[in-house]
Design a protein around this motif. Sequence first.
Motif, PDB file in Angstrom:
ATOM      1  N   THR A  91      21.000  47.535 -30.933  1.00 41.57           N
ATOM      2  CA  THR A  91      20.163  48.587 -31.500  1.00 41.57           C
ATOM      3  C   THR A  91      20.833  49.279 -32.681  1.00 41.57           C
ATOM      4  O   THR A  91      20.220  50.109 -33.340  1.00 41.57           O
ATOM      5  CB  THR A  91      19.810  49.644 -30.433  1.00 41.57           C
ATOM      6  OG1 THR A  91      21.016  50.139 -29.848  1.00 41.57           O
ATOM      7  CG2 THR A  91      18.922  49.057 -29.354  1.00 41.57           C
ATOM      8  N   ARG A 137      20.485  45.420 -36.656  1.00 40.89           N
ATOM      9  CA  ARG A 137      19.748  45.503 -37.929  1.00 40.89           C
ATOM     10  C   ARG A 137      20.144  44.356 -38.848  1.00 40.89           C
ATOM     11  O   ARG A 137      19.289  43.760 -39.523  1.00 40.89           O
ATOM     12  CB  ARG A 137      19.996  46.855 -38.595  1.00 40.89           C
ATOM     13  CG  ARG A 137      19.353  48.016 -37.850  1.00 40.89           C
ATOM     14  CD  ARG A 137      19.383  49.308 -38.652  1.00 40.89           C
ATOM     15  NE  ARG A 137      20.731  49.711 -39.051  1.00 40.89           N
ATOM     16  CZ  ARG A 137      21.549  50.461 -38.314  1.00 40.89           C
ATOM     17  NH1 ARG A 137      21.173  50.870 -37.124  1.00 40.89           N
ATOM     18  NH2 ARG A 137      22.744  50.796 -38.762  1.00 40.89           N
ATOM     19  N   LEU A 165      13.617  44.989 -36.577  1.00 39.00           N
ATOM     20  CA  LEU A 165      14.496  45.084 -35.420  1.00 39.00           C
ATOM     21  C   LEU A 165      13.720  45.147 -34.110  1.00 39.00           C
ATOM     22  O   LEU A 165      14.038  44.438 -33.156  1.00 39.00           O
ATOM     23  CB  LEU A 165      15.414  46.310 -35.546  1.00 39.00           C
ATOM     24  CG  LEU A 165      16.376  46.570 -34.385  1.00 39.00           C
ATOM     25  CD1 LEU A 165      17.309  45.380 -34.177  1.00 39.00           C
ATOM     26  CD2 LEU A 165      17.163  47.836 -34.632  1.00 39.00           C
ATOM     27  N   ASP A 166      12.668  45.956 -34.049  1.00 41.47           N
ATOM     28  CA  ASP A 166      11.922  46.080 -32.799  1.00 41.47           C
ATOM     29  C   ASP A 166      11.229  44.776 -32.403  1.00 41.47           C
ATOM     30  O   ASP A 166      11.145  44.442 -31.222  1.00 41.47           O
ATOM     31  CB  ASP A 166      10.922  47.237 -32.859  1.00 41.47           C
ATOM     32  CG  ASP A 166       9.888  47.093 -33.952  1.00 41.47           C
ATOM     33  OD1 ASP A 166      10.148  46.418 -34.971  1.00 41.47           O
ATOM     34  OD2 ASP A 166       8.793  47.681 -33.803  1.00 41.47           O
ATOM     35  N   LEU A 211      14.034  42.422 -31.026  1.00 41.71           N
ATOM     36  CA  LEU A 211      14.474  42.830 -29.686  1.00 41.71           C
ATOM     37  C   LEU A 211      13.405  42.569 -28.628  1.00 41.71           C
ATOM     38  O   LEU A 211      13.731  42.282 -27.478  1.00 41.71           O
ATOM     39  CB  LEU A 211      14.890  44.303 -29.693  1.00 41.71           C
ATOM     40  CG  LEU A 211      16.171  44.599 -30.469  1.00 41.71           C
ATOM     41  CD1 LEU A 211      16.415  46.097 -30.553  1.00 41.71           C
ATOM     42  CD2 LEU A 211      17.362  43.885 -29.868  1.00 41.71           C
ATOM     43  N   ALA A 212      12.135  42.630 -29.002  1.00 37.72           N
ATOM     44  CA  ALA A 212      11.063  42.346 -28.053  1.00 37.72           C
ATOM     45  C   ALA A 212      10.980  40.853 -27.726  1.00 37.72           C
ATOM     46  O   ALA A 212      10.468  40.473 -26.676  1.00 37.72           O
ATOM     47  CB  ALA A 212       9.728  42.830 -28.612  1.00 37.72           C
TER      48      ALA A 212
END
Length: 95
Positions: A23, A28, A38-39, A42-43
Amino acid sequence: MTHVILIGQSPSRSLAPGAAPFTGRAGRRLAAIIGAPLDVMLAAVDARNVFDVFPGAAGTKGDAFPLGDAHARAAIIAAEFDAGTSVLLAGRAVA
């Protein structure tokens, strides 16, 4: 779809102990390399760290990364996943 696990060393020294993996700056940077926010990155993965806290600095350069402990922890993490899992090791001392 292939299950992907992303394994890093530990949270950086700038993140709080126990911070979610990838995170910070490394996440990044990796997201920028693959061309995803990034989100979204990560998902799409199961992100883990070998250690939950930054292991400390090793003098003037690098981290005090306890390699023997890391190997033991990596074996525990690896046992959680089946043969269909793709594993990406991120970090100087992880691979």
